[in-house]
Design an enzyme around this catalytic site. Structure first.
Site, PDB file in Angstrom:
ATOM      1  N   GLU A  50      -2.005  33.335  11.920  1.00 52.21           N
ATOM      2  CA  GLU A  50      -0.879  32.812  12.520  1.00 52.21           C
ATOM      3  C   GLU A  50      -1.183  32.014  13.630  1.00 52.21           C
ATOM      4  OE1 GLU A  50      -0.169  37.320  11.737  1.00 52.21           O
ATOM      5  OE2 GLU A  50      -1.891  36.152  11.910  1.00 52.21           O
TER       6      GLU A  50
ATOM      7  N   LYS B 138      -4.210  33.497   2.370  1.00 49.46           N
ATOM      8  CA  LYS B 138      -5.415  33.909   2.267  1.00 49.46           C
ATOM      9  C   LYS B 138      -5.716  34.892   0.992  1.00 49.46           C
ATOM     10  CE  LYS B 138      -8.389  35.876   6.014  1.00 49.46           C
ATOM     11  NZ  LYS B 138      -8.198  36.603   7.314  1.00 49.46           N
TER      12      LYS B 138
ATOM     13  N   TYR C 206       2.932  11.494   3.570  1.00 47.47           N
ATOM     14  CA  TYR C 206       2.362  12.496   3.123  1.00 47.47           C
ATOM     15  C   TYR C 206       0.919  12.619   3.226  1.00 47.47           C
ATOM     16  CZ  TYR C 206       2.524  10.663  -1.645  1.00 47.47           C
ATOM     17  OH  TYR C 206       2.435  10.173  -2.721  1.00 47.47           O
TER      18      TYR C 206
END
Length: 127
Positions: free
Chosen positions: A79, A105, A59
């Protein structure tokens, strides 16, 4: 389609970055905080039974790829930020079969007192 996103996964949540992604001039000049939640579909049965680091996707390495992809270039849309990260993870880790990413955001340029704007993308590795 939902069946594809079942099984083992590596999860990274609330990854915080400062970036200059956005459409507005202020976003491009001043930047803002972004948060990323990520789930990567990986068969974890080998590391779960062997307790051996060489049998898993790290990770920490995933984080490094996410950070580099986030900072790689400025984009207009979150996106596109999300897709850029997905493409980088698939390129770096052949054992990742699917990804769910949420790009948040919290200071989006809309008149909200509390909350955040976000997108979520679900992608499977192309065969």
């Amino acid at each position: 389609m939902a069946e594809a996103y079942t099984g083992d996964r590596i999860i990274l949540k609330d990854l915080g970055f400062y970036g200059y992604h956005g459409l507005m001039l202020e976003e491009k000049a001043l930047g803002q905080r972004f948060f990323i939640d990520l789930e990567c579909g990986v068969d974890l049965s080998a590391p779960a039974t062997t307790d051996h680091f060489g049998h898993t996707v790290s990770y920490a390495d995933i984080y490094d790829v996410v950070k580099a992809a986030f900072e790689d270039r400025r984009m207009h849309l979150i996106e596109a930020v999300g897709q850029n990260i997905i493409d980088a993870i698939f390129a770096a880790f052949r054992d990742v079969n699917w990804i769910i990413i949420r790009v948040r955001k919290p200071e989006a340029p809309i008149a909200m007192v509390r909350g955040e704007a976000a997108i979520e993308l679900h992608r499977q590795r192309k065969q």
